[in-house]
Design a protein around this motif. Sequence first.
Motif, short mmCIF file in Angstrom:
data_model
loop_
_atom_site.label_atom_id
_atom_site.label_comp_id
_atom_site.label_asym_id
_atom_site.label_seq_id
_atom_site.Cartn_x
_atom_site.Cartn_y
_atom_site.Cartn_z
N SER A 93 0.84 -1.20 0.00
CA SER A 93 0.00 0.00 0.00
C SER A 93 0.88 1.25 0.00
O SER A 93 0.45 2.32 0.40
CB SER A 93 -0.92 0.00 1.23
N TYR A 94 2.13 1.06 -0.43
CA TYR A 94 3.07 2.19 -0.41
C TYR A 94 3.39 2.62 -1.85
O TYR A 94 4.34 2.15 -2.47
CB TYR A 94 4.35 1.76 0.32
N GLY A 95 2.52 3.45 -2.37
CA GLY A 95 2.72 3.92 -3.75
C GLY A 95 2.23 2.94 -4.80
O GLY A 95 2.27 3.22 -5.99
N ILE A 96 1.77 1.78 -4.37
CA ILE A 96 1.15 0.79 -5.28
C ILE A 96 -0.16 0.34 -4.63
O ILE A 96 -0.25 0.31 -3.41
CB ILE A 96 2.08 -0.43 -5.58
N PRO A 130 -7.39 2.95 3.63
CA PRO A 130 -7.61 3.71 2.38
C PRO A 130 -6.75 3.27 1.20
O PRO A 130 -7.17 3.37 0.06
CB PRO A 130 -7.28 5.15 2.77
N GLU A 131 -5.52 2.80 1.49
CA GLU A 131 -4.65 2.44 0.36
C GLU A 131 -4.67 0.93 0.05
O GLU A 131 -3.96 0.47 -0.83
CB GLU A 131 -3.21 2.91 0.64
N SER A 189 -11.96 5.56 -10.12
CA SER A 189 -11.91 6.63 -9.11
C SER A 189 -11.46 6.09 -7.75
O SER A 189 -10.76 6.79 -7.01
CB SER A 189 -13.23 7.40 -9.01
N ASN A 190 -11.80 4.83 -7.43
CA ASN A 190 -11.30 4.26 -6.18
C ASN A 190 -9.78 4.18 -6.18
O ASN A 190 -9.11 4.45 -5.18
CB ASN A 190 -11.87 2.85 -5.95
N LYS A 191 -9.21 3.80 -7.35
CA LYS A 191 -7.74 3.75 -7.47
C LYS A 191 -7.16 5.14 -7.26
O LYS A 191 -6.15 5.32 -6.59
CB LYS A 191 -7.32 3.23 -8.86
N LYS A 192 -7.82 6.14 -7.90
CA LYS A 192 -7.32 7.53 -7.77
C LYS A 192 -7.39 8.00 -6.32
O LYS A 192 -6.48 8.66 -5.84
CB LYS A 192 -8.15 8.46 -8.67
N VAL A 193 -8.49 7.66 -5.64
CA VAL A 193 -8.62 8.06 -4.23
C VAL A 193 -7.46 7.45 -3.43
O VAL A 193 -6.82 8.14 -2.62
CB VAL A 193 -9.99 7.59 -3.64
N ALA A 194 -7.17 6.18 -3.69
CA ALA A 194 -6.05 5.54 -2.98
C ALA A 194 -4.72 6.23 -3.33
O ALA A 194 -3.91 6.53 -2.45
CB ALA A 194 -5.98 4.06 -3.34
N SER A 198 -3.14 10.80 1.31
CA SER A 198 -1.85 11.00 1.96
C SER A 198 -2.06 11.11 3.47
O SER A 198 -2.89 11.89 3.93
CB SER A 198 -1.20 12.29 1.44
N TRP A 199 -1.30 10.29 4.21
CA TRP A 199 -1.43 10.36 5.67
C TRP A 199 -0.91 11.69 6.20
O TRP A 199 -1.31 12.13 7.27
CB TRP A 199 -0.67 9.19 6.33
#
Length: 202
Positions: A93-96, A130-131, A189-194, A198-199
């Motif tokens: 979930s770190y940039g991917i 979220p990610e 859009s779910n991908k874009k939201v993820a 940003s924490w």
Amino acid sequence: MVRLIGLVGTNSDQSTNRQLLKFMKKHFVSQAEIEIVEIKDLPIFNKPEEIKVPESVQTIADKIEAAEGVIISTPEYDHAVPASLINTLNWLSYGIYPFVDKPVMITGASYGTLGSSRAQMHLRQILDAPELKARIMPSSEFLLSHSLQAFDEDNQLKDSEQIQQLEGLFKDFLIFIDIMKHLNHAHESNKKVAENFSWEEA
Ligand SMILES: Cc1cc2nc3c(=O)[nH]c(=O)nc-3n(C[C@H](O)[C@H](O)[C@H](O)COP(=O)(O)O)c2cc1C
């Protein structure tokens, strides 16, 4: 043929959760192709300044992206999932974002009576971050208790009732995957939201 990943939720060499996934791979061979994926060689997540994951993580992410669903089998350590599994999910979930909208079935094996139920609840909570935002099959739990005694020498589950329950849940998972294919209108859009989450700004 449905292509699935069976993610071994531990870095332990002797794991009854790995045994369970191997059993499922063989038992459901006519319904799905399950590739067992290991997490034991991943480095410890250290939040590198450059948001780029190691190759070993990217390989797992690519496999998850390409699969129609993921089965995660988790042990329970201190009422939670193992550190090695959280570590894997932190990387993934770190940039991917391979888990966004990905159908996930959770199973778990434990030596005791409660069969990883707390770890499974913990995993549901993590996968909803979220990610990650996976599509976790609802109202379903496969708890393999007393897992050290559960398999025979051919790695077959001994208890026919447990097999029957697992067959039912697996059938449901294949239907769940199909239903999720229709619930895909917000996927981009779910991908874009993820991606945009940003924490630092949360
Ligand atoms: C540090 C530690 C903590 C554990 N905590 C639990 C626990 O909270 N609940 C449980 O059912 N088993 C616990 N166990 C026992 C097993 O690790 C656990 O049953 C596990 O799910 C077995 O999975 P595996 O065969 O894939 O390694 C613990 C073991 C260790 C080493």
